[in-house]
Design a protein around this motif. Structure first.
Motif, PDB file in Angstrom:
ATOM      1  N   GLY A 338       0.831  -1.196   0.000  1.00 14.72           N
ATOM      2  CA  GLY A 338       0.000   0.000   0.000  1.00 14.72           C
ATOM      3  C   GLY A 338       0.864   1.244   0.000  1.00 14.72           C
ATOM      4  N   TYR A 339       0.334   2.311   0.522  1.00  9.10           N
ATOM      5  CA  TYR A 339       1.128   3.528   0.580  1.00  9.10           C
ATOM      6  C   TYR A 339       0.869   4.302   1.869  1.00  9.10           C
ATOM      7  CZ  TYR A 339      -3.227   5.080  -1.712  1.00  9.10           C
ATOM      8  OH  TYR A 339      -4.548   5.280  -2.056  1.00  9.10           O
ATOM      9  N   GLU A 340       1.847   5.099   2.210  1.00 10.66           N
ATOM     10  CA  GLU A 340       1.778   5.931   3.417  1.00 10.66           C
ATOM     11  C   GLU A 340       1.494   7.364   3.014  1.00 10.66           C
ATOM     12  OE1 GLU A 340       4.928   8.011   6.431  1.00 10.66           O
ATOM     13  OE2 GLU A 340       5.419   6.004   5.673  1.00 10.66           O
ATOM     14  N   GLU A 341       0.395   7.891   3.529  1.00 13.25           N
ATOM     15  CA  GLU A 341       0.005   9.267   3.203  1.00 13.25           C
ATOM     16  C   GLU A 341       0.808  10.264   4.029  1.00 13.25           C
ATOM     17  OE1 GLU A 341      -4.658   8.386   2.048  1.00 13.25           O
ATOM     18  OE2 GLU A 341      -4.160   9.008   4.089  1.00 13.25           O
ATOM     19  N   ILE A 342       1.377  11.248   3.360  1.00 17.52           N
ATOM     20  CA  ILE A 342       2.155  12.283   4.046  1.00 17.52           C
ATOM     21  C   ILE A 342       1.310  13.536   4.223  1.00 17.52           C
ATOM     22  CG2 ILE A 342       4.318  13.585   4.059  1.00 17.52           C
ATOM     23  CD1 ILE A 342       4.545  10.449   4.136  1.00 17.52           C
ATOM     24  N   ILE A 343       0.858  14.102   3.114  1.00 13.84           N
ATOM     25  CA  ILE A 343      -0.103  15.210   3.155  1.00 13.84           C
ATOM     26  C   ILE A 343      -0.994  15.048   1.933  1.00 13.84           C
ATOM     27  CG2 ILE A 343       1.593  16.767   2.080  1.00 13.84           C
ATOM     28  CD1 ILE A 343       0.119  19.084   3.559  1.00 13.84           C
ATOM     29  N   THR A 344      -2.291  15.208   2.124  1.00 15.58           N
ATOM     30  CA  THR A 344      -3.259  14.816   1.104  1.00 15.58           C
ATOM     31  C   THR A 344      -4.277  15.920   0.826  1.00 15.58           C
ATOM     32  OG1 THR A 344      -4.747  13.906   2.773  1.00 15.58           O
ATOM     33  CG2 THR A 344      -3.092  12.391   1.820  1.00 15.58           C
ATOM     34  N   TYR A 345      -4.994  15.713  -0.255  1.00 14.55           N
ATOM     35  CA  TYR A 345      -6.081  16.621  -0.618  1.00 14.55           C
ATOM     36  C   TYR A 345      -7.152  16.639   0.466  1.00 14.55           C
ATOM     37  CZ  TYR A 345     -10.357  18.153  -3.043  1.00 14.55           C
ATOM     38  OH  TYR A 345     -11.540  18.779  -3.386  1.00 14.55           O
ATOM     39  N   HIS A 346      -7.509  15.453   0.995  1.00 12.75           N
ATOM     40  CA  HIS A 346      -8.568  15.465   2.014  1.00 12.75           C
ATOM     41  C   HIS A 346      -8.096  16.168   3.288  1.00 12.75           C
ATOM     42  CE1 HIS A 346      -6.805  11.291   2.565  1.00 12.75           C
ATOM     43  NE2 HIS A 346      -6.764  11.695   3.821  1.00 12.75           N
ATOM     44  N   GLU A 347      -6.803  16.043   3.642  1.00 11.00           N
ATOM     45  CA  GLU A 347      -6.311  16.806   4.784  1.00 11.00           C
ATOM     46  C   GLU A 347      -6.430  18.303   4.521  1.00 11.00           C
ATOM     47  OE1 GLU A 347      -2.244  18.002   7.217  1.00 11.00           O
ATOM     48  OE2 GLU A 347      -2.222  16.171   6.002  1.00 11.00           O
ATOM     49  N   LEU A 348      -6.069  18.720   3.318  1.00 13.14           N
ATOM     50  CA  LEU A 348      -6.125  20.147   2.985  1.00 13.14           C
ATOM     51  C   LEU A 348      -7.547  20.675   3.084  1.00 13.14           C
ATOM     52  CD1 LEU A 348      -4.371  22.537   2.051  1.00 13.14           C
ATOM     53  CD2 LEU A 348      -4.990  21.949  -0.301  1.00 13.14           C
ATOM     54  N   GLN A 349      -8.533  19.852   2.720  1.00 13.70           N
ATOM     55  CA  GLN A 349      -9.926  20.292   2.843  1.00 13.70           C
ATOM     56  C   GLN A 349     -10.318  20.513   4.301  1.00 13.70           C
ATOM     57  OE1 GLN A 349     -12.029  21.186   0.197  1.00 13.70           O
ATOM     58  NE2 GLN A 349      -9.989  21.033  -0.721  1.00 13.70           N
ATOM     59  N   PHE A 350      -9.833  19.669   5.193  1.00 11.37           N
ATOM     60  CA  PHE A 350     -10.123  19.881   6.619  1.00 11.37           C
ATOM     61  C   PHE A 350      -9.373  21.098   7.167  1.00 11.37           C
ATOM     62  CE2 PHE A 350     -11.197  15.261   6.333  1.00 11.37           C
ATOM     63  CZ  PHE A 350     -12.526  15.376   6.719  1.00 11.37           C
ATOM     64  N   ILE A 351      -8.164  21.332   6.677  1.00 16.57           N
ATOM     65  CA  ILE A 351      -7.441  22.551   7.053  1.00 16.57           C
ATOM     66  C   ILE A 351      -8.237  23.767   6.614  1.00 16.57           C
ATOM     67  CG2 ILE A 351      -5.381  23.938   6.548  1.00 16.57           C
ATOM     68  CD1 ILE A 351      -3.829  21.271   6.323  1.00 16.57           C
ATOM     69  N   LYS A 352      -8.714  23.745   5.388  1.00 20.49           N
ATOM     70  CA  LYS A 352      -9.523  24.848   4.861  1.00 20.49           C
ATOM     71  C   LYS A 352     -10.798  25.019   5.685  1.00 20.49           C
ATOM     72  CE  LYS A 352     -11.910  26.247   0.589  1.00 20.49           C
ATOM     73  NZ  LYS A 352     -12.193  25.865  -0.822  1.00 20.49           N
ATOM     74  N   ALA A 353     -11.429  23.898   6.041  1.00 20.93           N
ATOM     75  CA  ALA A 353     -12.668  23.966   6.815  1.00 20.93           C
ATOM     76  C   ALA A 353     -12.431  24.595   8.182  1.00 20.93           C
ATOM     77  CB  ALA A 353     -13.255  22.563   6.970  1.00 20.93           C
ATOM     78  N   GLU A 354     -11.367  24.182   8.858  1.00 18.06           N
ATOM     79  CA  GLU A 354     -11.082  24.736  10.178  1.00 18.06           C
ATOM     80  C   GLU A 354     -10.757  26.222  10.094  1.00 18.06           C
ATOM     81  OE1 GLU A 354      -7.967  24.219  13.951  1.00 18.06           O
ATOM     82  OE2 GLU A 354      -7.626  23.133  12.059  1.00 18.06           O
ATOM     83  N   ALA A 355      -9.923  26.604   9.121  1.00 18.53           N
ATOM     84  CA  ALA A 355      -9.561  28.016   8.977  1.00 18.53           C
ATOM     85  C   ALA A 355     -10.787  28.860   8.646  1.00 18.53           C
ATOM     86  CB  ALA A 355      -8.497  28.173   7.886  1.00 18.53           C
ATOM     87  N   ALA A 356     -11.644  28.365   7.767  1.00 15.92           N
ATOM     88  CA  ALA A 356     -12.851  29.113   7.411  1.00 15.92           C
ATOM     89  C   ALA A 356     -13.793  29.231   8.601  1.00 15.92           C
ATOM     90  CB  ALA A 356     -13.557  28.418   6.242  1.00 15.92           C
ATOM     91  N   PHE A 357     -13.898  28.168   9.392  1.00 15.69           N
ATOM     92  CA  PHE A 357     -14.716  28.212  10.607  1.00 15.69           C
ATOM     93  C   PHE A 357     -14.210  29.304  11.545  1.00 15.69           C
ATOM     94  CE2 PHE A 357     -15.619  27.071  14.979  1.00 15.69           C
ATOM     95  CZ  PHE A 357     -16.933  26.630  14.961  1.00 15.69           C
ATOM     96  N   LEU A 358     -12.886  29.342  11.771  1.00 18.80           N
ATOM     97  CA  LEU A 358     -12.309  30.335  12.684  1.00 18.80           C
ATOM     98  C   LEU A 358     -12.384  31.746  12.111  1.00 18.80           C
ATOM     99  CD1 LEU A 358      -9.205  28.301  13.933  1.00 18.80           C
ATOM    100  CD2 LEU A 358     -11.408  28.625  15.076  1.00 18.80           C
ATOM    101  N   ALA A 359     -12.522  31.856  10.792  1.00 18.98           N
ATOM    102  CA  ALA A 359     -12.682  33.168  10.149  1.00 18.98           C
ATOM    103  C   ALA A 359     -14.151  33.563  10.043  1.00 18.98           C
ATOM    104  CB  ALA A 359     -12.052  33.140   8.759  1.00 18.98           C
TER     105      ALA A 359
END
Length: 511
Positions: A338-359
């Motif tokens: 398989g593979y080991e995820e380092i940084i992903t599109y789905h992580e970036l979406q949650f980062i965006k969601a959290e930042a938008a929530f705090l904004a």
């Protein structure tokens, strides 16, 4: 031997000298070169650099309660019995196996005129440094990577490191943005064997999106730093980051071929790092209907098994006796190839969601949160047949994704993103991010930022028989590496790293 032969040649007459020079040429070992080019350095930098997160996860997966020891009172990471040896792979691979090769590669690339290799080197340096400092706190950088010129580099403050990481990423983006005509050497070649950019096969735009995604991740870590955190900045970075799961930075594992035996999954049965582990009950409860009453997550038989019960730290559990094969090796994440995820599109979406929530951009937050869930489910939801372990993963249909997104496990309105008792806490976002970030050390960063919140992590339990040095607290960093404690003792002591309770001291962004 070459030196001795050369001295012998000098003692002979002129005609003999020419003969010796010819003899020396013929005794140059073509399999042991004394110089190289950037395309032969970059593959190791990429593969070993990405693998560092997996080695850190051998410890952090227990702290985040994704896994727990199957034997009660085993006295390991799930009971916060941390040692300097636990940090060796994180530190040593960062500074010796990977980081030590990056400056020479950048220098060679600059000299020959290959800016894409310079850019990849800058971005990889930022990636490994950001991970190391998030795991360890203050680490060397500005005086590091000098070899015999400095065996005892000073430790840079984490705040300075965060600034340096952003600069490295900016410089990497600038190099990757140069026209291909300026790059002397092909950035990727498949023949006669893969060399150069083995991560994205020469796609510089994906490297640029990787850099912006890393910038967003690091900027989002500063939520506790009033005056430094700016959600608008995070959203700007995220808008330039990954656009789909095809951009994901991940380590694809390969069949083990001697002598390179460490090429299968760090989490898999061949490497056998998790033989004495089972799933954390804390994690399973997010999937099996315990946390979201009556909602069985379709990811359960893929990420774990429908029958897995897990264990709480220090209590033991899972398949018994402990000599039995662990159910952990039935996970999609534990496939040997398989593979080991380092940084992903789905992580970036949650980062965006959290930042938008705090904004207070709640509509943006809700959309990104739901997209993060969808993207993760779609990514792991392709039906897969694995031979090691021998598991057929059922897949997740579009209808199942829609049904889950419409269920009570997922926020349907902007108001439901927040904790019912605390409208400033993005409870739903961070819970679903925790599920989607299975085994990733980044989840430990999130837990620290939210102080192991019982509202976000309601199933988290303090370990039975926990290390008394922890004094009832959760770990906030790994201890300094064993080698540093022995060989760079004075610098480790300056940051307080020799104290037995150093692992419960907060890093800079956590204060």
């Amino acid at each position: 031997m070459k030196k001795l032969i050369f001295l012998l040649c000098l003692a002979l007459s002129g005609p003999a000298l020419t003969s010796c020079e010819s003899f020396l040429d013929k005794n140059t070992d073509p399999n042991n070169p004394t110089s190289t080019t950037p395309n032969f350095l970059l593959p190791s930098i990429i593969s070993n650099g990405l693998a560092i997160q997996g080695f850190s996860a051998l410890r952090t997966a227990y702290i985040t309660q994704y896994v727990a020891a199957r034997a009660a009172g085993a006295g390991g990471a799930d009971q916060y019995v941390l040692t300097t040896a636990f940090s060796n792979a994180t530190f040593n691979n960062t500074f010796f196996l990977v980081g030590g090769n990056i400056p020479p590669m950048i220098k060679l690339a600059q000299e020959e005129g290959s800016p894409y290799y310079v850019g990849a080197g800058k971005i990889m340096m930022a990636l490994i440094l950001s991970h190391a400092t998030d795991m360890l706190g203050d680490i060397p950088y500005r005086e590091a990577f000098r070899g015999e010129l400095n065996y005892t580099p000073v430790y840079d403050p984490q705040q300075q490191l965060y600034e340096d990481i952003q600069v490295l990423l900016d410089e990497g983006i600038a190099e990757m943005s140069k026209p291909v005509s300026e790059n002397r050497r092909p950035f990727y070649s498949a023949l006669p064997s893969p060399s150069g950019d083995i991560l994205y096969q020469g796609d510089v735009q994906k490297w640029i999106r990787l850099a912006w995604s890393l910038k967003a991740r690091q900027a989002q870590h500063l939520t506790k730093k009033a005056g430094l955190y700016n959600p608008a900045t995070v959203l700007e970075y995220a808008s330039k980051g990954f656009t789909s799961s095809t951009d994901d930075a991940q380590l694809q594992f390969q069949v083990a071929v001697s002598p390179l035996m460490g090429t299968t999954n760090i989490f898999g049965p061949i490497r056998n790092n998790f033989a004495m582990a089972t799933y954390g009950a804390n994690f399973l409860k997010f999937l099996n209907g315990a946390t979201y009453a009556g909602v069985i997550d379709p990811r359960l038989p893929i990420m774990a098994t429908p029958t897995s019960t897990g264990a709480d730290p220090g209590r033991g559990g899972g398949p018994q006796p402990p000599t039995a094969t662990t159910d952990f090796y039935s996970s999609w994440y534990a496939r040997d190839l398989g593979y080991e995820e380092i940084i992903t599109y789905h992580e970036l979406q949650f980062i965006k969601a959290e930042a938008a929530f705090l904004a207070n951009q709640k509509a943006t937050a809700l959309a990104a949160y739901r997209e993060g869930i969808r993207a993760h489910m779609a990514k792991i939801g392709t039906p897969t047949v694995s031979t090691s372990p021998a598991v057929t993963f059922p897949g997740i249909t579009a209808a199942q994704i829609t049904s889950y997104l419409n269920s009570s496990a997922v926020a349907q309105t902007e108001a439901q993103l927040a904790s019912p008792s605390n409208p400033t806490l993005p409870q739903a976002i961070m819970q679903q991010k925790y599920i989607a970030m299975f085994l990733n050390p980044e989840s430990w960063t999130d837990m620290r930022r939210y102080d192991f919140s019982a509202e976000i992590y309601p199933n988290l339990v303090y370990p039975v028989g926990a290390n008394t040095v922890a004094a009832g607290q959760y770990p906030r960093r790994l201890l300094p590496a064993e080698r540093e404690v022995v060989l760079n003792t004075a610098q480790v002591d300056k940051i307080g790293g020799l104290a037995p309770d150093f692992f419960i001291k907060k890093v800079w962004w956590d204060e």
